[in-house]
Design a protein around this motif. Sequence first.
Motif, PDB file in Angstrom:
ATOM      1  N   UNK A  60       0.830  -1.208   0.000  1.00 30.20           N
ATOM      2  CA  UNK A  60       0.000   0.000   0.000  1.00 30.20           C
ATOM      3  C   UNK A  60       0.864   1.256   0.000  1.00 30.20           C
ATOM      4  N   UNK A  61       2.026   1.188   0.655  1.00 25.89           N
ATOM      5  CA  UNK A  61       2.917   2.342   0.721  1.00 25.89           C
ATOM      6  C   UNK A  61       3.777   2.478  -0.529  1.00 25.89           C
ATOM      7  N   UNK A  62       3.690   1.478  -1.442  1.00 27.99           N
ATOM      8  CA  UNK A  62       4.510   1.529  -2.644  1.00 27.99           C
ATOM      9  C   UNK A  62       5.988   1.390  -2.360  1.00 27.99           C
ATOM     10  N   UNK A  63       6.349   0.478  -1.439  1.00 30.32           N
ATOM     11  CA  UNK A  63       7.743   0.309  -1.049  1.00 30.32           C
ATOM     12  C   UNK A  63       8.226  -1.116  -1.349  1.00 30.32           C
ATOM     13  N   UNK A  64       8.384  -1.466  -2.617  1.00 30.57           N
ATOM     14  CA  UNK A  64       8.884  -2.809  -2.948  1.00 30.57           C
ATOM     15  C   UNK A  64      10.292  -3.053  -2.435  1.00 30.57           C
ATOM     16  N   UNK A  65      11.077  -1.982  -2.259  1.00 32.43           N
ATOM     17  CA  UNK A  65      12.430  -2.149  -1.741  1.00 32.43           C
ATOM     18  C   UNK A  65      12.414  -2.704  -0.317  1.00 32.43           C
ATOM     19  N   UNK A  66      11.497  -2.192   0.504  1.00 31.89           N
ATOM     20  CA  UNK A  66      11.364  -2.704   1.864  1.00 31.89           C
ATOM     21  C   UNK A  66      10.714  -4.089   1.867  1.00 31.89           C
ATOM     22  N   UNK A  67       9.783  -4.309   0.967  1.00 32.69           N
ATOM     23  CA  UNK A  67       9.101  -5.600   0.884  1.00 32.69           C
ATOM     24  C   UNK A  67      10.076  -6.715   0.557  1.00 32.69           C
ATOM     25  N   UNK A  68      11.041  -6.445  -0.312  1.00 34.52           N
ATOM     26  CA  UNK A  68      12.002  -7.481  -0.701  1.00 34.52           C
ATOM     27  C   UNK A  68      12.737  -8.050   0.509  1.00 34.52           C
ATOM     28  N   UNK A  69      13.137  -7.184   1.429  1.00 34.74           N
ATOM     29  CA  UNK A  69      13.871  -7.662   2.601  1.00 34.74           C
ATOM     30  C   UNK A  69      12.968  -8.540   3.477  1.00 34.74           C
ATOM     31  N   UNK A  70      11.713  -8.148   3.602  1.00 32.78           N
ATOM     32  CA  UNK A  70      10.761  -8.959   4.373  1.00 32.78           C
ATOM     33  C   UNK A  70      10.576 -10.329   3.721  1.00 32.78           C
ATOM     34  N   UNK A  71      10.461 -10.346   2.411  1.00 32.05           N
ATOM     35  CA  UNK A  71      10.264 -11.608   1.706  1.00 32.05           C
ATOM     36  C   UNK A  71      11.484 -12.516   1.817  1.00 32.05           C
ATOM     37  N   UNK A  72      12.657 -11.949   1.760  1.00 36.76           N
ATOM     38  CA  UNK A  72      13.869 -12.771   1.923  1.00 36.76           C
ATOM     39  C   UNK A  72      13.953 -13.335   3.344  1.00 36.76           C
TER      40      UNK A  72
ATOM     41  N   UNK B 176      14.029   4.153  11.600  1.00 34.10           N
ATOM     42  CA  UNK B 176      13.628   5.520  11.245  1.00 34.10           C
ATOM     43  C   UNK B 176      13.609   5.709   9.732  1.00 34.10           C
ATOM     44  N   UNK B 177      14.524   5.075   9.059  1.00 34.40           N
ATOM     45  CA  UNK B 177      14.581   5.216   7.603  1.00 34.40           C
ATOM     46  C   UNK B 177      13.356   4.607   6.934  1.00 34.40           C
ATOM     47  N   UNK B 178      12.891   3.469   7.447  1.00 31.74           N
ATOM     48  CA  UNK B 178      11.737   2.810   6.846  1.00 31.74           C
ATOM     49  C   UNK B 178      10.438   3.500   7.230  1.00 31.74           C
ATOM     50  N   UNK B 179      10.335   3.919   8.487  1.00 34.72           N
ATOM     51  CA  UNK B 179       9.157   4.657   8.931  1.00 34.72           C
ATOM     52  C   UNK B 179       7.888   3.832   9.028  1.00 34.72           C
ATOM     53  N   UNK B 180       8.010   2.520   9.256  1.00 39.41           N
ATOM     54  CA  UNK B 180       6.819   1.688   9.404  1.00 39.41           C
ATOM     55  C   UNK B 180       6.270   1.844  10.822  1.00 39.41           C
ATOM     56  N   UNK B 181       4.990   2.180  10.995  1.00 37.37           N
ATOM     57  CA  UNK B 181       4.447   2.393  12.338  1.00 37.37           C
ATOM     58  C   UNK B 181       4.540   1.139  13.212  1.00 37.37           C
ATOM     59  N   UNK B 182       4.731   1.331  14.508  1.00 36.62           N
ATOM     60  CA  UNK B 182       4.825   0.200  15.440  1.00 36.62           C
ATOM     61  C   UNK B 182       3.590  -0.700  15.377  1.00 36.62           C
ATOM     62  N   UNK B 183       2.412  -0.118  15.156  1.00 41.03           N
ATOM     63  CA  UNK B 183       1.183  -0.916  15.203  1.00 41.03           C
ATOM     64  C   UNK B 183       1.176  -2.041  14.168  1.00 41.03           C
ATOM     65  N   UNK B 184       1.933  -1.885  13.106  1.00 36.82           N
ATOM     66  CA  UNK B 184       1.985  -2.925  12.086  1.00 36.82           C
ATOM     67  C   UNK B 184       2.612  -4.197  12.653  1.00 36.82           C
ATOM     68  N   UNK B 185       3.494  -4.051  13.630  1.00 37.25           N
ATOM     69  CA  UNK B 185       4.221  -5.187  14.207  1.00 37.25           C
ATOM     70  C   UNK B 185       3.560  -5.720  15.478  1.00 37.25           C
ATOM     71  N   UNK B 186       2.468  -5.125  15.906  1.00 33.36           N
ATOM     72  CA  UNK B 186       1.822  -5.511  17.160  1.00 33.36           C
ATOM     73  C   UNK B 186       1.009  -6.785  16.964  1.00 33.36           C
ATOM     74  N   UNK B 187       1.335  -7.815  17.731  1.00 24.31           N
ATOM     75  CA  UNK B 187       0.634  -9.091  17.613  1.00 24.31           C
ATOM     76  C   UNK B 187      -0.710  -9.017  18.326  1.00 24.31           C
ATOM     77  N   UNK B 188      -1.746  -9.432  17.634  1.00 20.14           N
ATOM     78  CA  UNK B 188      -3.058  -9.547  18.255  1.00 20.14           C
ATOM     79  C   UNK B 188      -3.064 -10.776  19.169  1.00 20.14           C
ATOM     80  N   UNK B 189      -4.008 -10.860  20.109  1.00 18.99           N
ATOM     81  CA  UNK B 189      -3.999 -11.957  21.088  1.00 18.99           C
ATOM     82  C   UNK B 189      -3.907 -13.351  20.474  1.00 18.99           C
TER      83      UNK B 189
END
Length: 406
Positions: free
Chosen positions: A310-322, A351-364
């Motif tokens: 959604x953020x249009x960041x394939x560069x950041x997505x690649x690292x997650x996929x690897x 800070x460089x990526x700027x992904x909000x903390x809530x994206x990483x918050x695990x639901x119960x």
Amino acid sequence: MTVAQPDVTVVIGAYEAMPYLVECLASVEAQTLAPERIEVIAVDDGSTDGTGAYLEEFAARAPMPVTVVRQANSGGPSGPRNVGLSKAAGRYVFFLDADDRLGPEALERMVAMADRNGTDVVLGRVEGINRKPPTSMWGKTLDRTDVYSSNIKFTLSAQKLFRRAMLERYAMRFDESLWTGEDAVFTMEAYLRADGVSVVADHTCYYLVGRSDGKHVTKTGGYLKRFDSARALMGLIERLVPPGAKRDVLMVRPFLVTLLPQFGPVFLRDTEEVRRRKLELAAPMLAAHWNEGVAHRLKVEQRLRLHLVAAGRPDLLDEVLRFLQAKKEPEPVLEKRGTRLYLAYPHFRSRAAGVPDRIYLAEPREAKGHPGWRQGPTTSFTRRAARKLRRLLSPRRATPRGAATT
């Protein structure tokens, strides 16, 4: 003499279905529902392997009435199913793929379930033969449920029992412009329009057969068709369900099952042109339907991937996929006395990526099992519950709603 209406019309769309068609038809013939209570409408969609001839041979000897339609190839399963549906006379319709087969007693049990509960759709337990079917909806037999309070949204194939009066009332047909996912749109609409759905989980009603030649329709089609399918399903949900929690629950399905796989490990292997095109196709769907209500129902890595798309960041997505491809585990980060758990996938608090903390918050449901985590009022679910409790206990709400005041 008046001919009694059959209980169920079995619609079989067949294309190059030999030799699988032999066992498919044998499973129909072996049903315990009386032959006069079944009719079969089989549509040969331009086969060249003897499928049409075998259907006609079956029609000549079958104990139940069988109508065979032979037509030029339509290119997909929607056309044959629509032809069969237009000719159906049964109270119910069951769509049977020509390379699959019915379980023993399947039609009898499903018709009885629908009649007993007055429901418009019945799901019968599915087992796979060289294929892996969905499983999350078969935990318990349900006399009456709906698409919001069960996992039936994760089985949107057409192989279910539908009350024909409902299909005709809403003029429901398969979308012939879709080359894949046409059954998902049809079945989701049926769930939403149905006066109740039943689930037969304690008896195998359908065998999903994996073809050794790899020609099963769900295994074909390029990525563009997958985006078409996701767009169509999201559009249907948008039209039939008002904004809010119920819509969010259903939107999980196209995001998770249809869209997200396009941004899995395959994305690392895609050409630059395909990657660019996928991001372009996903953008309007994410802009329209991706929100916190959908996001918090996904696992952290799923939410993170879609957030980066959604953020249009394939560069950041690649690292997650690897990271995922390497089967690495994220470092758990516990805060707020163990009531808040973050899963530190790549870019967490960068800070460089700027992904909000809530994206990483695990639901119960995802946090359970992690050492040191305990459910507390800082989780989204319990925050909402706590707010509701405070409202109920507020002095302003001491007078019951609707009671007389002096």
